[in-house]
Design an enzyme around this catalytic site. Structure first.
Site, short mmCIF file in Angstrom:
data_model
loop_
_atom_site.label_atom_id
_atom_site.label_comp_id
_atom_site.label_asym_id
_atom_site.label_seq_id
_atom_site.Cartn_x
_atom_site.Cartn_y
_atom_site.Cartn_z
N ILE A 91 0.84 -1.21 0.00
CA ILE A 91 0.00 0.00 0.00
C ILE A 91 0.87 1.25 0.00
CG2 ILE A 91 -1.80 1.27 1.27
CD1 ILE A 91 -2.42 -1.51 2.66
N CYS A 92 0.47 2.22 -0.82
CA CYS A 92 1.13 3.52 -0.80
C CYS A 92 0.19 4.51 -0.11
CB CYS A 92 1.44 3.99 -2.22
SG CYS A 92 2.19 5.62 -2.27
#
Lengths: 199, 115
Positions: A91-92
């Protein structure tokens, strides 16, 4: 594991279990084993998004230095989203990196991830292919995200055209997962996807 | 906090007839009263957002290390210019890696330290 981390997690689990979101089945979190170092999270796809009606599993790893460092979170359930890797589930999200604050909790993290599903940030992507599609072909992105939500996360929407294209690649000996990934990244152009797989 | 009080001048029922006041038996006398007070710590946020323990108690680390009462008293509260309060022990660890308030993300600068 450091005592402060364990005690914080115990308190946060109580906080999540007593929250309105759990009552509405919007978020959920539980321990994996008894060490408090790993948890299993679940979030519901937000309404009025391609993810509506789907449920996404998350892996949450608590570092020794929690809450001074963020938990390591990734999607276990495959998802088509510009800020989540379609391969690894990485996840960013700023609050899971440099914008983490010690005051944040498991509940705020899960709610932030839900908010991320509702408003993708293609200009700060984790998956460049998905981000490009999100910006250039938003209709195809919506349908693809909906299709992945149905295929992997129990979403309600079925797309017969996409299913048919996957079936045709499967007939050529391609696995369903690879067929779906290839078609998705080629904007559901069967010829391009076939070329990509067999070249 | 209950005190027994005898009224010096108990309230009496009076009747008026033909311009003269006739005193009769008293209506009531106050025998006892209870005062109830509500209080809270004079801080904007009563719980340390870092360890999730009341700021006026010792922080999680100080409690976990089984320190004696005197040592736990040294686990003081620290206020930032933003008016947010935390345990000094907790905040020392946080500012090592991020010099911002964990609640409002403002640049952290100390307003005062102590309970």
């Amino acid at each position: 594991m450091a005592n402060i981390a364990v005690q914080r997690i115990k308190r946060e689990l109580k906080e999540v279990l007593n929250s309105d979101e759990v009552a509405r089945c919007s978020i959920h979190v539980e321990l994996v084993g008894e060490s408090f170092a790993e948890l299993k999270g679940e979030i519901a796809g937000p309404p009025d998004t391609p993810y509506e009606g789907a449920r996404f599993q998350l892996e949450i790893k608590i570092p020794e230095t929690y809450p001074f460092n963020p938990p390591k979170v990734r999607f276990v359930t495959k998802i088509w989203h510009p800020n989540v890797s379609s391969v690894t589930g990485a996840i960013c999200l700023d609050i899971l990196k440099h914008q983490w604050a010690a005051a944040m909790t498991l509940r705020t993290v899960l709610l932030s991830l839900q908010a991320l599903l509702a408003s993708p940030e293609p200009d700060d992507p984790q998956d460049a292919v998905v981000a490009r599609q999100c910006k250039d072909k938003p209709q195809i992105f919506q349908l693809t995200a909906q299709h992945w939500a149905n295929a992997y996360a129990g979403g309600p929407s079925v797309n017969p055209d996409y299913e048919n294209k996957i079936r045709r690649l499967k007939d050529l000996g391609v696995t369903e997962m690879n067929a779906r990934a290839s078609l998705s990244s080629c904007d559901w152009d069967l010829e391009r996807a076939t070329e990509q797989i067999f070249s | 906090m209950a005190d027994d009080i005898d009224m010096e001048k108990p309230v009496e029922k009076s009747t008026v007839s033909n311009d003269c006041v006739v005193k009769s038996e008293k209506m009531f006398s106050l025998k006892r009263w209870n005062a109830v007070a509500m209080w809270s710590w004079d801080v904007e946020c009563e719980i340390c957002a870092i360890c999730r323990v009341q700021v006026m108690d010792a922080c999680l680390r100080c409690q976990a290390e089984n320190r004696n009462d005197k040592e736990q008293e040294e686990c003081v509260v620290i206020w930032g210019e933003c008016n947010h309060s935390f345990h000094n022990c907790c905040m020392k660890l946080w500012v090592k890696q991020n010099n911002r308030c964990p609640l409002c993300q403002q640049e952290w600068s100390v307003q005062r330290i102590g309970k």
